[in-house]
Enzyme design. Structure first.
Site, short mmCIF file in Angstrom:
data_model
loop_
_atom_site.label_atom_id
_atom_site.label_comp_id
_atom_site.label_asym_id
_atom_site.label_seq_id
_atom_site.Cartn_x
_atom_site.Cartn_y
_atom_site.Cartn_z
N CYS A 10 1.68 -1.78 2.62
CA CYS A 10 2.52 -1.29 1.75
C CYS A 10 2.51 -1.36 0.40
O CYS A 10 1.60 -2.23 -0.23
CB CYS A 10 4.18 -2.25 1.89
SG CYS A 10 4.89 -1.96 3.54
N ARG A 31 -2.29 1.87 0.93
CA ARG A 31 -1.60 0.76 1.55
C ARG A 31 -0.71 1.02 2.60
O ARG A 31 -0.22 0.02 3.17
CB ARG A 31 -1.06 0.12 0.37
CG ARG A 31 -2.11 -0.25 -0.81
CD ARG A 31 -1.44 -1.13 -1.87
NE ARG A 31 -0.85 -2.31 -1.47
CZ ARG A 31 -1.57 -3.41 -1.43
NH1 ARG A 31 -2.33 -3.59 -1.79
NH2 ARG A 31 -0.80 -4.68 -0.92
N TRP A 85 3.81 0.69 5.38
CA TRP A 85 3.42 0.41 6.71
C TRP A 85 4.12 -0.40 7.47
O TRP A 85 4.33 -1.48 6.97
CB TRP A 85 1.76 -0.12 6.31
CG TRP A 85 0.75 -0.38 7.70
CD1 TRP A 85 -0.19 0.44 8.03
CD2 TRP A 85 0.95 -1.40 8.39
NE1 TRP A 85 -0.49 0.04 9.01
CE2 TRP A 85 -0.10 -1.28 9.28
CE3 TRP A 85 1.48 -2.71 8.40
CZ2 TRP A 85 -0.52 -2.06 10.46
CZ3 TRP A 85 1.01 -3.63 9.29
CH2 TRP A 85 0.09 -3.43 10.28
N ASN A 137 6.84 -5.74 -0.37
CA ASN A 137 5.54 -5.76 0.55
C ASN A 137 5.48 -7.10 1.03
O ASN A 137 5.36 -8.03 0.29
CB ASN A 137 4.49 -5.27 -0.50
CG ASN A 137 3.08 -5.83 0.23
OD1 ASN A 137 2.86 -5.71 1.55
ND2 ASN A 137 1.99 -6.06 -0.57
N GLY A 138 5.36 -7.37 2.51
CA GLY A 138 5.18 -8.76 3.00
C GLY A 138 6.03 -8.70 4.30
O GLY A 138 6.56 -7.73 4.73
N GLU A 178 -20.63 -2.31 13.00
CA GLU A 178 -20.02 -1.52 11.96
C GLU A 178 -19.92 -0.15 12.08
O GLU A 178 -18.85 0.74 11.97
CB GLU A 178 -20.52 -1.83 10.67
CG GLU A 178 -20.34 -0.87 9.43
CD GLU A 178 -18.89 -1.05 8.80
OE1 GLU A 178 -18.30 -1.80 9.47
OE2 GLU A 178 -18.61 -0.07 7.87
N LYS A 185 -16.31 2.09 12.52
CA LYS A 185 -16.26 3.18 11.22
C LYS A 185 -15.78 4.55 12.38
O LYS A 185 -14.95 5.17 12.14
CB LYS A 185 -17.32 3.35 10.71
CG LYS A 185 -17.12 3.70 9.33
CD LYS A 185 -16.89 2.90 8.13
CE LYS A 185 -15.89 1.90 8.68
NZ LYS A 185 -15.81 0.63 7.68
N GLU A 189 -12.25 4.23 14.04
CA GLU A 189 -10.97 3.98 13.29
C GLU A 189 -10.81 5.31 12.60
O GLU A 189 -9.54 5.61 12.23
CB GLU A 189 -11.24 2.88 12.35
CG GLU A 189 -12.16 3.18 11.09
CD GLU A 189 -11.91 1.92 9.97
OE1 GLU A 189 -10.89 1.67 9.69
OE2 GLU A 189 -13.01 1.41 9.53
N HIS A 245 -25.52 -6.12 31.20
CA HIS A 245 -24.77 -7.04 31.53
C HIS A 245 -23.28 -6.49 31.91
O HIS A 245 -22.41 -7.54 31.80
CB HIS A 245 -24.82 -8.29 30.81
CG HIS A 245 -26.12 -9.05 30.77
ND1 HIS A 245 -26.69 -9.55 31.60
CD2 HIS A 245 -27.13 -9.07 29.57
CE1 HIS A 245 -27.95 -9.75 31.44
NE2 HIS A 245 -27.99 -9.44 30.25
N LYS A 271 -5.21 0.10 4.37
CA LYS A 271 -6.16 -0.72 3.40
C LYS A 271 -5.19 -2.33 2.99
O LYS A 271 -4.39 -2.09 2.70
CB LYS A 271 -6.55 -0.16 2.45
CG LYS A 271 -7.80 -0.33 2.02
CD LYS A 271 -8.67 0.35 0.96
CE LYS A 271 -10.20 -0.04 0.44
NZ LYS A 271 -10.83 0.10 1.84
C1 F6R Z 1 -12.30 -1.25 8.11
C2 F6R Z 1 -11.91 -1.86 7.30
C3 F6R Z 1 -11.10 -3.10 7.75
C4 F6R Z 1 -11.19 -4.24 6.59
C5 F6R Z 1 -10.57 -5.32 6.87
C6 F6R Z 1 -10.90 -6.70 5.82
O1 F6R Z 1 -13.26 -0.17 7.70
O2 F6R Z 1 -11.78 -1.55 5.96
O3 F6R Z 1 -11.63 -3.61 8.71
O4 F6R Z 1 -12.56 -4.29 6.34
O5 F6R Z 1 -9.11 -5.30 6.92
O6 F6R Z 1 -10.42 -6.17 4.59
P1 F6R Z 1 -10.89 -6.96 3.22
O7 F6R Z 1 -12.26 -7.06 3.24
O8 F6R Z 1 -10.10 -6.27 2.12
O9 F6R Z 1 -10.43 -8.52 3.49
#
Ligand code: F6R
Length: 627
Positions: free
Chosen positions: A2, A27, A75, A101-102, A477, A481, A484, A500, A622
């Site tokens: 948010c 966000r 969000w 937000n929260g 990773e 990537k 997502e 396994h 994010k």
């Molecule tokens: C994936 C991604 C998330 C963040 C996670 C932690 O591409 O961006 O998995 O890495 O939400 O976020 P931070 O690093 O901001 O604590």
């Protein structure tokens, strides 16, 4: 998670609010809304499900002329994404508007109480209790908004950053508890927002509100109090420019940010490296003496940290324990906290789970360090020390350049703690300094090739990523990537683990991306600084390479197509795989950097091929500021 924004000044508020919301749409983007105090004194609300662009289409901006406004991009946590649940939320008269937000944990209880007093609710959100509570308190405080907000907030349990607007009030009231909130300072105007990029186009003068702060923001004044007492908060100058927060000709932020990986490496190094000395800004060695390191993180930052563990243990022989923050928070702390340096790794510095973990380690007596990309973020205020990654603003929801910048910090940490001959140390530094160039080579020379492989990968619905040693976290990773942003189901595995269990899933429809970089035999011999390690390191990386190649042969025998990430000049690998992505030769310990760049490009181009919303993957946001 948010985004909230507010404006008070002399200009038209709505275009500024819409622009600011757009800049922090990462966000959350399932619904949004605005509330404007019009020139004639009346308030006007507009909200809808969907994105800011969608909202704008049905908004006749000329009907919303006024100099005070708030906005929200959501969000969803409580209540489905819909117009009804979109913010701002209003009191019964439609005169008090709140963006939040929260999560308000005790909202159900408060809601029942308010319902019994005759208040009516129109949404399923937790937020809606706030304007009603403010309304309830206004009478008591002789219609003084600040006092009414303060009393309403005292009833809430949970996390919040809120902005409140009220008909007849020539300003905004803002408050925060465990969710980020900043004030952008202007000239006869001020801005409020969840995140710096929202205000960057207008100002780079920023005040970070602290836990429990309540602010009254007017066009020419900013008053801040905490616990009912006026406080002063430092104004900071943000070094980021608006260009940093724009796409700069790229189709997506993610692609731009992948292309900024060489710069992110360089800028991170630049912050801490002068001549041949590493200076992290505090006395690490003394603090670390005889201690182990505990690292907590989530998501991509967690994978970077898993890689960091191997880097630090390899270089410095200091034990590193890595925990998922969300698990660490509810697990027993069986270690002696005073014998530990606890590090929280978080791009945003606002991830709720990571902040909780940092606080927990602090409670147990550990020295705490935040490794973050955002100046003044919550993590920096909790931790005893902060190490900044120099990635610049990261807007794409999928983290990319912040990941490589975090790796750079781990190299610096490892080398700072390492006890090795000066010549060896210098050799490592020299190779580290060459990493921006190595990353650039992948971008310049492999992009077209990777696009071709992405077209191929995009046809599948499942994929595996495998790696070993320092490249296992890079496989994790790569898989994260891909899943997502392209919605292909992807799993990262230790190459030796597939047999396994997951082998049962291997068919011609499950491609495997295998990280097969190696330290070519003989390279160490050309580098006298590493003589003490030559035998072991060469042996180990050669073994890793051969073992992984062995795994690839097993995978091929089950019919799965294999795409290898392999070093230039490795012709052997071509005999066993279907396609090769080439990366420049490096020592094994630095190979995660070029491998990451290649995997980020692969995920990007695959998602692009599948026509996905790359910068706004479904259901994600994010900065995850809720647990
Ligand atoms: C994936 C991604 C998330 C963040 C996670 C932690 O591409 O961006 O998995 O890495 O939400 O976020 P931070 O690093 O901001 O604590």
């Amino acid at each position: 998670m948010c985004g909230i924004v507010g404006y008070v000044g002399e200009r038209e508020a709505l275009p500024i609010i819409l622009e600011s919301l757009k800049r922090i749409e990462y966000r959350g983007y399932d619904s949004c809304g605005v509330f404007v105090l019009l020139e004639d004194g009346n308030p006007k609300l507009h909200k809808d499900a969907g994105t800011i662009d969608h909202l704008k289409k049905n908004l006749s901006e000329s009907e919303y002329r006024g100099n005070v406004a708030i906005g929200h991009t959501r969000w969803a946590t409580h209540g489905e994404p819909s117009k009804r649940n979109a913010h701002p939320h209003l009191d019964g008269k439609g005169e008090i508007a709140v963006v939040h937000n929260g999560i308000i944990e005790n909202y159900q209880h408060i809601k029942e109480e308010l319902l019994n007093q005759g208040y009516e609710f129109v949404s399923e959100t937790d937020t809606e209790v706030i304007p009603h509570l403010i309304n309830l308190s206004l009478k008591k405080f002789n219609w003084q908004l600040k006092e009414a907000v303060r009393e309403a907030l005292a009833r809430l349990k949970g996390s919040y950053a809120i902005i409140v607007a009220e008909k007849g009030f020539e300003g905004l009231v803002a408050a925060r508890n465990e969710s980020p909130l900043i004030i952008g300072v202007g000239d006869r105007e001020n801005f409020i927002a969840s995140d710096v990029p929202a205000v960057l186009e207008q100002t780079n003068r920023v005040i970070y509100l602290e836990e429990g702060d309540l602010a009254v923001v007017k066009k020419d004044s900013i008053y801040i109090e905490n616990g009912g007492v006026e406080v002063r908060r430092e104004e900071r100058l943000i070094p980021w420019t608006i260009e940093d927060a724009e796409k700069g000709g790229y189709e997506h932020f993610m692609l731009k940010e992948i292309h900024e990986e060489p710069r992110a490496i360089m800028d991170t190094l630049r912050g801490y490296l002068a001549e041949d000395r590493i200076n992290l800004g505090f006395e690490l060695e003394g603090n670390a003496k005889g201690k182990s390191i505990l690292m907590v993180a989530c998501g991509t930052s967690y994978y970077a940290t898993l890689c960091g563990k191997q880097i630090i243990e390899n270089l410095a022989r200091v034990p590193v324990q890595v925990e998922l923050a969300s698990e660490f928070n509810y697990s027993d702390f069986v270690l002696d906290g005073t014998n530990i340096i606890a590090m929280a790794i978080t791009q945003s510095g606002e991830t709720a789970d990571t902040l909780m973990a940092l606080k927990k380690a602090k409670r147990y007596g550990s020295k705490t360090v935040a490794i973050t990309n955002v100046l003044g973020s919550s993590a920096t205020r909790i931790a005893d020390e902060t190490i900044y990654t120099g990635a610049g603003p990261e807007i794409g929801v999928a983290a990319t350049k912040s990941f490589v910048a975090q790796l750079v910090i781990f190299y610096l940490l490892g080398l700072s703690l390492a006890k090795m001959p000066e010549s060896e140390f210098r050799g490592y530094l020299e190779e580290l300094r060459g990493m921006p160039k190595i990353a650039q080579i992948v971008l310049d020379e492999e992009d077209t090739n990777i696009q071709r492989h992405a077209r191929y990968l995009s046809k599948y619905e499942h994929a595996f990523f495998v790696g070993r040693g320092v490249n296992l976290p890079i496989a994790l990773e790569g898989a994260l990537k891909l899943k997502e942003i392209s919605y292909i189901h992807a799993e990262g595995y230790a190459a030796g683990e597939l047999k396994h269990g997951p082998f049962a899933l291997l068919t011609e429809d499950t491609p495997v991306v295998a990280i097969l970089t190696r330290q070519p035999l003989g390279k160490f011999d050309q580098q006298p600084f590493k003589k003490s390690l030559i035998k072991n390191a060469t042996q180990a990386s050669q073994n890793i390479y051969e073992k992984t190649l062995g795994n690839v042969k097993e995978i091929k025998a089950r019919g799965s197509p294999v795409i290898a990430i392999a070093e230039e000049g490795d012709e052997e690998v071509e005999k066993y795989v279907d396609a090769v992505i080439r990366v420049p030769e490096t020592s094994t310990i630095f190979s995660p950097i070029p491998n990451t760049v290649a995997l980020h490009l692969l995920a990007y181009w695959t998602a692009k091929e599948r026509g996905c919303e790359i910068d706004k993957p479904r259901n994600l946001a994010k900065s995850v500021t809720v647990e």
